[in-house]
Design a protein around this motif. Sequence first.
Motif, PDB file in Angstrom:
ATOM      1  N   VAL A  42      52.669 -42.070 -25.535  1.00 17.51           N
ATOM      2  CA  VAL A  42      53.766 -42.067 -26.502  1.00 17.51           C
ATOM      3  C   VAL A  42      53.993 -43.484 -27.010  1.00 17.51           C
ATOM      4  O   VAL A  42      54.016 -44.447 -26.225  1.00 17.51           O
ATOM      5  CB  VAL A  42      55.059 -41.512 -25.865  1.00 17.51           C
ATOM      6  N   GLY A  43      54.160 -43.605 -28.303  1.00 17.22           N
ATOM      7  CA  GLY A  43      54.498 -44.885 -28.904  1.00 17.22           C
ATOM      8  C   GLY A  43      55.964 -44.930 -29.294  1.00 17.22           C
ATOM      9  O   GLY A  43      56.500 -43.964 -29.854  1.00 17.22           O
ATOM     10  N   GLU A  51      54.001 -48.974 -26.055  1.00 20.52           N
ATOM     11  CA  GLU A  51      53.175 -47.802 -25.746  1.00 20.52           C
ATOM     12  C   GLU A  51      53.396 -47.453 -24.277  1.00 20.52           C
ATOM     13  O   GLU A  51      53.333 -48.323 -23.414  1.00 20.52           O
ATOM     14  CB  GLU A  51      51.705 -48.111 -25.987  1.00 20.52           C
ATOM     15  N   VAL A  52      53.630 -46.177 -24.002  1.00 26.94           N
ATOM     16  CA  VAL A  52      53.906 -45.739 -22.636  1.00 26.94           C
ATOM     17  C   VAL A  52      52.991 -44.571 -22.302  1.00 26.94           C
ATOM     18  O   VAL A  52      52.912 -43.593 -23.058  1.00 26.94           O
ATOM     19  CB  VAL A  52      55.374 -45.308 -22.456  1.00 26.94           C
ATOM     20  N   ALA A  53      52.310 -44.678 -21.178  1.00 24.02           N
ATOM     21  CA  ALA A  53      51.517 -43.571 -20.645  1.00 24.02           C
ATOM     22  C   ALA A  53      52.325 -42.905 -19.542  1.00 24.02           C
ATOM     23  O   ALA A  53      52.643 -43.530 -18.526  1.00 24.02           O
ATOM     24  CB  ALA A  53      50.184 -44.066 -20.092  1.00 24.02           C
ATOM     25  N   GLY A  54      52.683 -41.654 -19.769  1.00 24.47           N
ATOM     26  CA  GLY A  54      53.369 -40.875 -18.738  1.00 24.47           C
ATOM     27  C   GLY A  54      52.336 -40.063 -17.979  1.00 24.47           C
ATOM     28  O   GLY A  54      51.793 -39.089 -18.506  1.00 24.47           O
ATOM     29  N   ILE A 105      54.148 -39.090 -30.538  1.00 26.42           N
ATOM     30  CA  ILE A 105      53.044 -38.769 -29.636  1.00 26.42           C
ATOM     31  C   ILE A 105      51.776 -39.392 -30.212  1.00 26.42           C
ATOM     32  O   ILE A 105      51.425 -39.142 -31.375  1.00 26.42           O
ATOM     33  CB  ILE A 105      52.858 -37.246 -29.480  1.00 26.42           C
ATOM     34  N   LEU A 106      51.084 -40.195 -29.410  1.00 26.76           N
ATOM     35  CA  LEU A 106      49.885 -40.886 -29.870  1.00 26.76           C
ATOM     36  C   LEU A 106      48.664 -40.064 -29.480  1.00 26.76           C
ATOM     37  O   LEU A 106      48.200 -40.109 -28.341  1.00 26.76           O
ATOM     38  CB  LEU A 106      49.821 -42.288 -29.261  1.00 26.76           C
ATOM     39  N   SER A 107      48.131 -39.334 -30.448  1.00 24.10           N
ATOM     40  CA  SER A 107      47.035 -38.422 -30.146  1.00 24.10           C
ATOM     41  C   SER A 107      45.677 -39.104 -30.134  1.00 24.10           C
ATOM     42  O   SER A 107      44.678 -38.478 -29.767  1.00 24.10           O
ATOM     43  CB  SER A 107      47.020 -37.283 -31.169  1.00 24.10           C
TER      44      SER A 107
END
Length: 700
Positions: free
Chosen positions: A25-26, A91-94, A134-136
């Motif tokens: 997610v950005g 930018e976050v990676a969950g 959402i960063l696809s």
Amino acid sequence: MSDSEFYTAKSIWPDRQQHECNLFVGFRAVVEGPVDGPVVVRIAAATIYRVSVNGKFIGHGPARAAHGYCRVDQWVLPDGLTAGANVVAIEVAGYNVNCYYVVKQPSFLRAEIVAGGRVFASTAGDGRQFEAAILSHRVQKTQRYSAQRTFSECYRLTPDHDRWRHEPDATFVVATCSVQPDLKLLPRRVPYPDFDIIPAGRHLRQGGIRKTGPPATLWMDRSLTRVGPTFAGFAENQLELIPSIELQYFENVSPQAAIDKPDADTGFTLKANEYHVLDFATNLTGFIGAIVHCRKLVRLFFTFDELLTDGDVDFKRLKCVNIVSYELAPGTYRLESFEPYTLRYLKLIALAGECRVEQVFLRDLANPDVYGAEFSCPDDELIRVFEAARQTFRQNAVDLFMDCPSRERAGWLCDSFFTARVAHDLSHDTTIERNMYENYLLPGTFADLPKGMLPKCYPADTGGGFHPTWAMWFVVQLNEYLERSGDRAMIDALHPRVLGLLEYFEKFRNHDNLLENLDGAIFIEWSQANQFVQDVSYPANMLYARVLEIVARLYDAPGLAGQADQIRNVIRDQSFDGEFFVDNAVRDSNSLKPTRNRTEVCQYFAFFFDVADEQTHPQLWQALRDQFGPKRKRTGDFSDVHAANAFVGNYLRIELLSRHGLCRQILDELKQYFLHMADLTGTLWEHDNQSASCNHGFAS
């Protein structure tokens, strides 16, 4: 305002997606400048984040914390915000998977931009609102990087994929976010890392590849094959890409062209089915990057490892997926991995298209506070070993004392006992160690563990496996932590944890007060010693006696000191066979019978934990001193005593030589143990061979 507070920001995440695996997610806020410094971007997040301002890298985090808590990072922008519109992007990676690297928890971001007490932007607070998308372009359904870490990185990029990070008017498809429960806040405390850009040093070779079909044995890591109810991730049939399998269908075209150019910054062209190998000169940890120009669609793979295998980069040597893959539409890209990796050698492979690669680099991720100690001597070989130790430490002590910065990035006990000593030697600081103990202190309970037991590594969700001996090292280190820090408050706060651990062990004490038939993995060291741990492990009981002695001293419980002495006496009577201490005894009917299993490390345990000394066992000490250690590989003496490995036997040996003031012998043996490591990778290894991690924190 304290270092662990926000003015107004709340935790947010896209609606109903906080439990999704590997969601990228950005978040961004556009803030008008100028705003004179210092401007601070304050961030807490789960799981991992990267922050930039106007496209410029600022930081990566967070520092790890216990379940139910998060640490707050504060990134100071020394130049403030420039005139006009400034894009602050996070930018976050969950990840939402159980692993050894981070805790499994719902994803969130809590952030705000402040200057002079004013909030300019925040998540669900004052000022401009951070928007989310959402960063696809990062593929979500990928295989895990390893059983101990989270997901491997696969990207499908177009030239405008990151315009949102640096152009205020870029298209940004906003996702609706909801406020999430706020976790309890903790200060970061530990230093912010070095993020220096390190260019690749040399071109080593280049060549072609060809598709040959599947190998005779297809390597499929357990992180790919064991996904299920107890091991989170995406099952193989759900994956969009599986680079670790795809690349095994290719082999190098022989012969390879050795080019050995001294400057890797000059750039090179990769055509379809070509590769290029670069050398960073030493093992490093950080974010892999390059500038890539594509005239047509390119499938580009970055594969890497700490050393060469048969002259090539074997991405699977470490039993993890050392691959970052890209599908690149025509255009120009500044690529940089989101997660840190460990490597000396980088192999770039093109499976389709053609591209020009320039400025290959690694953005360093390491502890900056490692230069408080200096070492010099006329022996250049010793200097190389020292610098390899320093390099190993700085990569393994960013926010925790990690085992390795590659396969696991885990905060293991026992490893930490040795690494914490180095922190004090190099920086005269105990901040990381304090955070470590705070992380173990804060949770009410530890999921999936029996009452009183401590996690073998933490913060983590390891699925319930535990090492009872590693929990004992927690106490042994605690004694030294008090000596280093004077932090009596932490010792007192941990009293219930320590008492709970002793209560756990009570039910395993036999009529001799020795621990018998311990549950869990009784880990002694990476050698044959791990096979000789039931029914009674004498090394484990030597360690247990030291634990009782330390608890007696830390918490004024003299009765425990008497128990420690009694256990040592029993071990001397049962374990010593007249020549060596045997490792274990087995229960036959109702009788406990010592075996003939004898290991080098068991002898070191006996002397390190005061079961034996040079007065009580002079002949054994003389044999250990003069005939064991690295020289025994050459002489073959005492072949019926299984050799020690690096961890922990070789280290206990060095400690014992130090206790006896055998300085010349220590220096000689240090070079025999470690010089080949320093020369091959510039770091020190997990084992005394190349079979595993070549960069392990305890080794420093």
